[in-house]
Design a protein around this motif. Structure first.
Motif, PDB file in Angstrom:
ATOM      1  N   GLU A  30       0.824  -1.214   0.000  1.00 38.60           N
ATOM      2  CA  GLU A  30       0.000   0.000   0.000  1.00 38.60           C
ATOM      3  C   GLU A  30       0.855   1.260   0.000  1.00 38.60           C
ATOM      4  OE1 GLU A  30       0.314  -1.470   4.313  1.00 38.60           O
ATOM      5  OE2 GLU A  30      -0.170  -2.371   2.377  1.00 38.60           O
ATOM      6  N   VAL A  31       2.040   1.229   0.639  1.00 33.84           N
ATOM      7  CA  VAL A  31       2.872   2.434   0.651  1.00 33.84           C
ATOM      8  C   VAL A  31       3.541   2.647  -0.703  1.00 33.84           C
ATOM      9  CG1 VAL A  31       3.243   2.304   3.140  1.00 33.84           C
ATOM     10  CG2 VAL A  31       4.937   1.316   1.603  1.00 33.84           C
ATOM     11  N   GLU A  32       3.697   1.581  -1.491  1.00 31.12           N
ATOM     12  CA  GLU A  32       4.257   1.736  -2.833  1.00 31.12           C
ATOM     13  C   GLU A  32       3.215   2.211  -3.836  1.00 31.12           C
ATOM     14  OE1 GLU A  32       6.504  -1.738  -4.033  1.00 31.12           O
ATOM     15  OE2 GLU A  32       8.299  -0.699  -3.321  1.00 31.12           O
ATOM     16  N   ASN A  33       1.958   2.186  -3.459  1.00 32.00           N
ATOM     17  CA  ASN A  33       0.914   2.715  -4.327  1.00 32.00           C
ATOM     18  C   ASN A  33       0.648   4.196  -4.085  1.00 32.00           C
ATOM     19  OD1 ASN A  33       0.285   0.655  -6.120  1.00 32.00           O
ATOM     20  ND2 ASN A  33      -1.076  -0.379  -4.668  1.00 32.00           N
ATOM     21  N   LEU A  34       1.486   4.822  -3.286  1.00 30.31           N
ATOM     22  CA  LEU A  34       1.447   6.278  -3.146  1.00 30.31           C
ATOM     23  C   LEU A  34       2.142   6.920  -4.343  1.00 30.31           C
ATOM     24  CD1 LEU A  34       2.423   6.593   0.628  1.00 30.31           C
ATOM     25  CD2 LEU A  34       0.278   7.397  -0.363  1.00 30.31           C
ATOM     26  N   THR A  35       1.568   7.982  -4.841  1.00 36.86           N
ATOM     27  CA  THR A  35       2.209   8.799  -5.866  1.00 36.86           C
ATOM     28  C   THR A  35       2.149  10.252  -5.405  1.00 36.86           C
ATOM     29  OG1 THR A  35       0.172   9.219  -7.114  1.00 36.86           O
ATOM     30  CG2 THR A  35       1.410   7.218  -7.679  1.00 36.86           C
ATOM     31  N   ILE A  53      11.250   0.632   5.276  1.00 40.29           N
ATOM     32  CA  ILE A  53      10.181   0.798   6.271  1.00 40.29           C
ATOM     33  C   ILE A  53       9.776  -0.565   6.842  1.00 40.29           C
ATOM     34  CG2 ILE A  53       8.125   0.685   4.751  1.00 40.29           C
ATOM     35  CD1 ILE A  53       6.920   2.955   6.352  1.00 40.29           C
ATOM     36  N   GLN A  54       9.806  -1.616   6.038  1.00 36.05           N
ATOM     37  CA  GLN A  54       9.531  -2.957   6.554  1.00 36.05           C
ATOM     38  C   GLN A  54      10.623  -3.417   7.500  1.00 36.05           C
ATOM     39  OE1 GLN A  54       8.897  -5.198   2.887  1.00 36.05           O
ATOM     40  NE2 GLN A  54       6.677  -5.120   3.181  1.00 36.05           N
ATOM     41  N   GLU A  55      11.878  -3.141   7.137  1.00 32.74           N
ATOM     42  CA  GLU A  55      12.987  -3.511   8.019  1.00 32.74           C
ATOM     43  C   GLU A  55      12.872  -2.805   9.358  1.00 32.74           C
ATOM     44  OE1 GLU A  55      17.848  -2.900   8.210  1.00 32.74           O
ATOM     45  OE2 GLU A  55      16.808  -2.742   6.281  1.00 32.74           O
ATOM     46  N   GLU A  56      12.570  -1.505   9.337  1.00 37.31           N
ATOM     47  CA  GLU A  56      12.422  -0.755  10.592  1.00 37.31           C
ATOM     48  C   GLU A  56      11.237  -1.266  11.399  1.00 37.31           C
ATOM     49  OE1 GLU A  56      14.346   3.484   9.025  1.00 37.31           O
ATOM     50  OE2 GLU A  56      12.173   3.289   9.264  1.00 37.31           O
ATOM     51  N   ARG A 383      15.768  10.212  29.552  1.00 37.74           N
ATOM     52  CA  ARG A 383      16.715   9.421  30.348  1.00 37.74           C
ATOM     53  C   ARG A 383      17.174  10.200  31.583  1.00 37.74           C
ATOM     54  NH1 ARG A 383      18.763   7.824  24.787  1.00 37.74           N
ATOM     55  NH2 ARG A 383      18.055   5.652  24.525  1.00 37.74           N
ATOM     56  N   GLU A 384      17.379  11.499  31.424  1.00 35.30           N
ATOM     57  CA  GLU A 384      17.770  12.321  32.569  1.00 35.30           C
ATOM     58  C   GLU A 384      16.682  12.355  33.633  1.00 35.30           C
ATOM     59  OE1 GLU A 384      18.748  16.081  30.857  1.00 35.30           O
ATOM     60  OE2 GLU A 384      20.672  15.388  30.026  1.00 35.30           O
ATOM     61  N   HIS A 385      15.439  12.090  33.225  1.00 36.22           N
ATOM     62  CA  HIS A 385      14.331  12.027  34.189  1.00 36.22           C
ATOM     63  C   HIS A 385      14.088  10.602  34.682  1.00 36.22           C
ATOM     64  CE1 HIS A 385      13.340  16.125  32.779  1.00 36.22           C
ATOM     65  NE2 HIS A 385      12.611  16.221  33.877  1.00 36.22           N
ATOM     66  N   GLY A 386      15.025   9.703  34.418  1.00 33.16           N
ATOM     67  CA  GLY A 386      14.933   8.354  34.963  1.00 33.16           C
ATOM     68  C   GLY A 386      14.137   7.368  34.128  1.00 33.16           C
ATOM     69  N   ILE A 387      13.799   7.731  32.885  1.00 29.43           N
ATOM     70  CA  ILE A 387      13.029   6.837  32.021  1.00 29.43           C
ATOM     71  C   ILE A 387      13.991   5.935  31.237  1.00 29.43           C
ATOM     72  CG2 ILE A 387      11.332   6.714  30.158  1.00 29.43           C
ATOM     73  CD1 ILE A 387      10.297   7.932  32.814  1.00 29.43           C
ATOM     74  N   ASP A 388      13.673   4.662  31.176  1.00 30.89           N
ATOM     75  CA  ASP A 388      14.434   3.700  30.371  1.00 30.89           C
ATOM     76  C   ASP A 388      13.919   3.798  28.936  1.00 30.89           C
ATOM     77  OD1 ASP A 388      15.799   1.590  29.265  1.00 30.89           O
ATOM     78  OD2 ASP A 388      14.913   0.042  30.546  1.00 30.89           O
ATOM     79  N   VAL A 389      14.732   4.339  28.047  1.00 29.55           N
ATOM     80  CA  VAL A 389      14.331   4.604  26.663  1.00 29.55           C
ATOM     81  C   VAL A 389      14.952   3.563  25.738  1.00 29.55           C
ATOM     82  CG1 VAL A 389      14.336   6.264  24.777  1.00 29.55           C
ATOM     83  CG2 VAL A 389      14.103   7.068  27.140  1.00 29.55           C
ATOM     84  N   ILE A 390      14.105   2.837  25.019  1.00 32.94           N
ATOM     85  CA  ILE A 390      14.543   1.888  24.004  1.00 32.94           C
ATOM     86  C   ILE A 390      14.216   2.512  22.658  1.00 32.94           C
ATOM     87  CG2 ILE A 390      14.310  -0.461  23.094  1.00 32.94           C
ATOM     88  CD1 ILE A 390      13.122  -1.231  25.859  1.00 32.94           C
ATOM     89  N   ASP A 391      15.251   2.924  21.914  1.00 35.79           N
ATOM     90  CA  ASP A 391      14.952   3.616  20.660  1.00 35.79           C
ATOM     91  C   ASP A 391      15.155   2.694  19.465  1.00 35.79           C
ATOM     92  OD1 ASP A 391      17.764   3.696  20.282  1.00 35.79           O
ATOM     93  OD2 ASP A 391      17.886   5.665  21.211  1.00 35.79           O
ATOM     94  N   ILE A 392      14.394   2.965  18.412  1.00 34.74           N
ATOM     95  CA  ILE A 392      14.397   2.142  17.208  1.00 34.74           C
ATOM     96  C   ILE A 392      14.665   3.021  15.992  1.00 34.74           C
ATOM     97  CG2 ILE A 392      12.821   0.411  18.169  1.00 34.74           C
ATOM     98  CD1 ILE A 392      10.561   1.752  16.503  1.00 34.74           C
ATOM     99  N   PRO A 393      15.214   2.449  14.920  1.00 35.10           N
ATOM    100  CA  PRO A 393      15.443   3.241  13.703  1.00 35.10           C
ATOM    101  C   PRO A 393      14.136   3.717  13.089  1.00 35.10           C
ATOM    102  CG  PRO A 393      15.880   0.915  13.291  1.00 35.10           C
ATOM    103  CD  PRO A 393      15.688   1.066  14.774  1.00 35.10           C
ATOM    104  N   SER A 394      14.197   4.891  12.422  1.00 34.57           N
ATOM    105  CA  SER A 394      12.924   5.524  12.063  1.00 34.57           C
ATOM    106  C   SER A 394      13.008   6.416  10.841  1.00 34.57           C
ATOM    107  CB  SER A 394      12.429   6.359  13.252  1.00 34.57           C
ATOM    108  OG  SER A 394      13.429   7.273  13.688  1.00 34.57           O
ATOM    109  N   SER A 395      13.986   6.217   9.977  1.00 32.40           N
ATOM    110  CA  SER A 395      14.116   7.129   8.841  1.00 32.40           C
ATOM    111  C   SER A 395      12.911   7.061   7.913  1.00 32.40           C
ATOM    112  CB  SER A 395      15.394   6.824   8.056  1.00 32.40           C
ATOM    113  OG  SER A 395      15.345   5.525   7.490  1.00 32.40           O
ATOM    114  N   GLU A 396      12.350   5.844   7.714  1.00 31.42           N
ATOM    115  CA  GLU A 396      11.189   5.687   6.831  1.00 31.42           C
ATOM    116  C   GLU A 396       9.879   5.622   7.601  1.00 31.42           C
ATOM    117  OE1 GLU A 396      11.463   5.856   3.405  1.00 31.42           O
ATOM    118  OE2 GLU A 396      13.513   6.398   3.974  1.00 31.42           O
TER     119      GLU A 396
END
Length: 416
Positions: A30-35, A53-56, A383-396
């Motif tokens: 569906e994302v490849e049917n965008l123009t 985007i699928q890999e991420e 993180r400075e406020h004590g939150i455990d942040v798990i970050d993921i790649p997000s370019s797409e």
């Protein structure tokens, strides 16, 4: 697939209880049917690159699984629901009716084309859209051949589906199946309607539906936050109407006795501030992320607390507040509340990172969140406020204007 990991079919009584089961949708064709010509209509600002985007998204799903979360996929649940409910033709009929898919008399040919597809291919094709070039000449006997139309689809793609938060949302042991604000997304909640009705995991459980998708006024899941077992917050936003919120509150107060307050929070109605969860999310018992631009001088906002009406069950009692911190302390019975500003409060950084969903966090346990790695300033501040942040790649992934919370529909969380 058919056995729940948790003890409850649906159970979400907070934003931060340990996440046990979640529903995702892996972006597809569906994302490849965008123009470029269709971007505005289909609510995108750019065209994601499908392999990345699928890999991420796969990394996102694996991150959740690594934390012990059961991951269900919308496309698989929908396929199984149609199979077990013998509901393939009913689903196609309803979808075509709602799609208004009768370009040059195409509806009958399109129905025939779709019903000839096996279950998994049917769901995939409906999600990705049907191009006019896909209907072969042998099926075009129903079409008016002397007419031409330059529009490339008989059935529009649904590129926003990977934001599973919006079409439906669990509150307590029930859910809302939402009427989406934008026509491009309105069909999306049809999948959840059929899943709840026919999938063996849900069909026999008598799951309460707090608000149906046929209600005239829109509500979207990105505006629905479950603050505690007795209080939910809902954004009055570009996508969720005050009338929709009021109807949901009335239904909740009539059909159950656990949720006692609905806190309606008005936010600016703009593309950048699409839903409440794009500017405000809960990350711990007393900590919240926020985009400072939604607050006025001295932190003032328009906030309304909806409660059960003493005399008329078809109405709600409404009181007003203006300060978000004081309102959160009141409804959550806290002595103090910390608002963690997106981008550290810097005007330029906050605007940039909020555009990339710096405030759109998915809590998977108290004080543990999944975020986009591109929002490194906001992540550092958390993180400075004590939150455990798990970050993921997000370019797409970020091109669709939605973060980890937008991409997830929690089905089961532990109670706090």
């Amino acid at each position: 697939m058919l056995n729940a990991a948790g003890t409850d079919t649906l159970n979400v009584t907070s934003e931060i209880g340990t996440l046990r089961t979640v529903m995702l949708h892996r972006p597809g064709r569906e994302v490849e049917n965008l123009t470029p010509e269709l971007l505005h209509k289909l609510l995108f600002d750019d065209i994601p690159y499908l392999p990345v985007i699928q890999e991420e998204h796969d990394i996102f799903a694996e991150t959740l699984k690594d934390q012990g979360v059961e991951v269900l996929y919308l496309e698989k649940l929908a396929e199984e629901a149609l199979h077990f409910g013998n509901a393939k033709e009913d689903f196609v009929d309803q979808l075509l009716k709602e799609s208004k898919s009768n370009i040059n008399g195409a509806s009958e040919s399109l129905k025939e084309f779709l019903l000839d597809l096996p279950g998994g291919q049917l769901i995939s094709k409906i999600m990705s859209g049907v191009r006019t070039s896909e209907i072969d000449q042998g099926r075009k006997r129903h079409l008016y051949e002397f007419m031409t139309d330059q529009y490339p689809f008989y059935l529009d793609p649904m590129p926003n589906l990977y934001f599973t938060r919006d079409p439906a949302a669990v509150i307590g042991n029930g859910l809302t199946i939402n009427r989406m604000h934008e026509g491009a997304r309105r069909r999306e909640s049809l999948f959840m309607e059929y899943i709840i009705r026919y999938h063996p995991r849900f069909a026999s459980k008598e799951i309460p539906v707090w608000l149906n998708r046929d209600y005239d006024f829109p509500v979207e899941g990105g505006d629905e936050l479950v603050l505690s077992k007795d209080t939910i917050a809902i954004g009055v936003s570009a996508r969720t109407s005050a009338r929709g919120i009021e109807r949901l509150a009335v239904n909740l107060f009539q059909k159950q006795d656990q949720v006692k307050k609905v806190v309606a929070i008005e936010i600016p109605k703009s593309r950048a501030f699409m839903h409440l969860d794009t500017v405000f999310t809960m990350v711990d018992y007393d900590k919240f992320t926020i985009h400072p631009a939604i607050q006025g001088p001295a932190g003032e906002m328009n906030i309304y607390i909806l409660e059960k009406h003493d005399e008329d069950p078809n109405r709600v009692a409404i009181s007003t507040r203006t300060n978000l911190i004081e309102t959160l302390k009141e409804v959550l019975h806290l002595n103090d509340v910390t608002l963690i500003p997106c981008g550290g409060g810097d005007a330029i950084v906050a605007a940039r990172e909020q555009w990339n969903d710096g405030s759109n966090t998915l809590a998977i346990a108290p004080g543990v969140v999944v975020t986009y790695n591109r929002n490194y300033v906001s992540n550092r501040i958390m993180r400075e406020h004590g939150i455990d942040v798990i970050d993921i790649p997000s370019s797409e992934l970020s091109r669709g204007r939605g973060g980890p919370r937008c991409m997830s529909m929690p089905i089961v969380r532990d109670n706090l």
